[in-house]
Every structure is written in C-alpha cells, then in structure tokens.
Design an enzyme around this catalytic site. Structure first.
Site, PDB file in Angstrom:
ATOM      1  N   ASP A 262     -52.109  21.803  79.939  1.00 47.21           N
ATOM      2  CA  ASP A 262     -52.340  21.613  81.370  1.00 47.21           C
ATOM      3  C   ASP A 262     -52.386  20.109  81.613  1.00 47.21           C
ATOM      4  O   ASP A 262     -53.377  19.443  81.290  1.00 47.21           O
ATOM      5  CB  ASP A 262     -53.649  22.278  81.787  1.00 47.21           C
ATOM      6  CG  ASP A 262     -53.960  22.058  83.268  1.00 47.21           C
ATOM      7  OD1 ASP A 262     -53.150  21.422  83.958  1.00 47.21           O
ATOM      8  OD2 ASP A 262     -55.028  22.535  83.720  1.00 47.21           O
TER       9      ASP A 262
ATOM     10  N   HIS B 151     -51.890  25.667  84.595  1.00 46.80           N
ATOM     11  CA  HIS B 151     -52.955  25.241  85.500  1.00 46.80           C
ATOM     12  C   HIS B 151     -53.383  26.356  86.444  1.00 46.80           C
ATOM     13  O   HIS B 151     -54.534  26.403  86.885  1.00 46.80           O
ATOM     14  CB  HIS B 151     -52.487  24.031  86.309  1.00 46.80           C
ATOM     15  CG  HIS B 151     -53.555  23.370  87.114  1.00 46.80           C
ATOM     16  ND1 HIS B 151     -54.606  22.681  86.539  1.00 46.80           N
ATOM     17  CD2 HIS B 151     -53.765  23.302  88.460  1.00 46.80           C
ATOM     18  CE1 HIS B 151     -55.401  22.213  87.479  1.00 46.80           C
ATOM     19  NE2 HIS B 151     -54.915  22.576  88.652  1.00 46.80           N
TER      20      HIS B 151
ATOM     21  N   SER C 260     -60.065  21.727  89.051  1.00 46.10           N
ATOM     22  CA  SER C 260     -58.934  20.866  89.367  1.00 46.10           C
ATOM     23  C   SER C 260     -59.393  19.671  90.202  1.00 46.10           C
ATOM     24  O   SER C 260     -60.256  18.910  89.772  1.00 46.10           O
ATOM     25  CB  SER C 260     -57.851  21.690  90.078  1.00 46.10           C
ATOM     26  OG  SER C 260     -56.658  20.973  90.239  1.00 46.10           O
TER      27      SER C 260
END
Length: 291
Positions: free
Chosen positions: A224, A255, A130
C-alpha cells in the site's frame, strides 16, 4: 518596603481537577476520522452518510451498537476528504490535499477542545484511516508533545490504518505495529520536501507520538503506497510522476481492502481488530461522577 524585602512570590496554584462533570457528558469520547473520499464538510458527525462504504463505519458502528451513548459518544470528523490531482487537465474540481488535511485537523482539534472544556473528566479514543490516519496521528502527536487540545493522560489510545506519515521504525516515540510490518514508509515521508500546488509532503512527525507512543498502534498492508512506499520510489525531482503515483495509490486495490486485511493468526481483519481494541479501552475506561 522593609517588610517586603526577601519575600519570594509564590506561583499561582494550578486549577484543581473537578470531581464531577455535567450529566450529559459521555464517559468516553471516540473520534473517528474517515479517509479520502469517505467524508464531506457537511456530513452528520453522528450519522455519517457522505460515503456509505466508508471504512471507518466498520469500526464506529459496532461501538455505537455495543455501548450506550452515555458511556461513549462516537464523533466522526466531517471534512472535505479530497485529494485533487494538481496536474490533471482539465482540473478535477476537487479540494487540494493541503486544504482537506487542514480542514480535518482543525475540525478535530476544535471539537476536542470544546469537549474538554465542557466535559473535563471525559477520556478519548482516537482512530483514523488513510488521510484520516494522518489527521488523527498529527493531533495525537501534538497531544503527546503537550501541545494538543486535551491532556495526554486523558487519551486512552490511538489506532491508525494506512498512515501516510508512518515511519515503520521502532523505539522512542514510535507506534506499535499490528499485523505484517512492511519495510517501506508513508508517502509523506518518501516525498519529504515536495511542494507542488496544493500538496505539501511534511515528512515524519517530529518526536513521533511523544508520551502517547505506548498507546498508539499502526496497521499497514504491504504494497500500500500510502503507508508502504519504498524510500526511493517517489522522487521529489520527478514530482509529476510521483504525484500521479500518489493519486493512483489512494484508490489502489490494496488500499481499498483493509476491511478484509488480516492482521493476526486468528483471521482478525484490521477493522475488526480496531473495533475490538476500542471496545476493550471503553470497557476499562474510568466512570467519572456526573452532576
């Protein structure tokens, strides 16, 4: 004067590569960069506990358990790892994405530069998730362009999960995609040029991963929005709605579930794939002499 005519000065010789390094230096340095809300500025890089559910712990802990510390040192970059909503009323009290991303990048670069200075024969494995994937990917891009804290030849590999600057493209400079390949792009590309308080979307990495492209891998789950945003879904014109979509995307179920996201026909999850990939690199890495 006549004796000196016609002589061309010779360029200085580059420093010779040492043949050994200090006994305490690890053979391999693995650097793990957690995602948003999964780290803290004061977290212990060798025993991170800011978020016990941090996705990257599913990668770093198996490596620490499998290898002795003299073979691989696992460093988890401690940084604020926040993403403040700039349109929240009242303010949410978090650090901005820009500040968080900058702190993580600076800390990763500083640690690698110091390690390279002290341990010149150590090689590197870089991994992130991320916001941490953006940070690790940005540093890898610098290294691949010969502008990073270590030489490209010393990096064994790079793996990114849910990279917000993922292009999804193939070809020169691009990462190899692992698992299903979504058709979208990272949110920082979908929102290229957006500049609102605390959030600057930087677009694609110039030159991609450069000379590290053949050693860089990317995982992105379809839908995502952090790494699979339709190019027209997030609009710089409607920045308030776009920012709210982005903030919600950080915590959406897709996510948050990469620990169970399967990337091959054998049922291998993204974190299991990354841990096995890192282990294979460490097994095959050089064993430099120590003194």
């Amino acid at each position: 004067m006549l004796a000196g005519c016609g002589r061309t000065p010779k360029p200085p010789k580059p420093p010779e590569q040492p043949t050994s390094q200090p006994a305490w230096c690890p053979d391999v340095q693995m650097i793990s960069v957690p995602g948003t809300w999964e780290s803290g500025s004061g977290d212990d890089p060798y025993n991170p506990s800011a978020n016990p559910a941090s996705l990257m712990l599913n990668v770093s802990r198996p490596i620490q358990q499998r290898f002795p510390s003299e073979r691989v040192d696992v460093y988890t970059v401690p940084y604020v790892a926040q993403f403040s909503n700039p349109v929240a009323i009242p303010p949410d009290g978090q650090q901005s994405y820009n500040n968080s991303r900058s702190e993580g990048t600076e800390r990763m670069i500083d640690f690698m530069a110091l390690r390279a200075k002290d341990c010149p024969l150590t090689t590197y494995v870089l991994a992130g998730f991320s916001q941490g994937a953006v940070i690790a990917g940005d540093v890898a891009s610098m290294i691949g362009a010969d502008k990073g804290p270590v030489a490209a030849k010393s990096v064994l590999g790079v793996a990114l999960i849910a990279d917000g600057r993922r292009t999804g493209d193939t070809g020169a400079g691009e990462a190899t995609q692992i698992g299903p390949v979504p058709g979208g792009v990272g949110a920082e590309i979908a929102l290229t040029g957006v500049k609102v308080p605390g959030i600057t979307m930087t677009g694609a990495r110039p030159g991609g991963f450069g000379s590290l492209a053949d050693r860089t891998f990317s995982i992105c789950a379809p839908s995502d929005l952090i790494c699979d945003s339709p190019r027209q879904a997030l609009s710089p014109v409607n920045f308030v709605g776009s920012v709210l979509t982005l903030v919600r995307a950080v915590g959406n179920p897709v996510h948050a579930l990469y620990n169970g996201f399967v990337v091959d026909g054998n049922g291998t999850t993204s974190t299991a794939w990354m841990a096995a990939w890192a282990a294979d690199l460490i097994e095959a890495a050089p064993h430099p002499a120590h003194s």
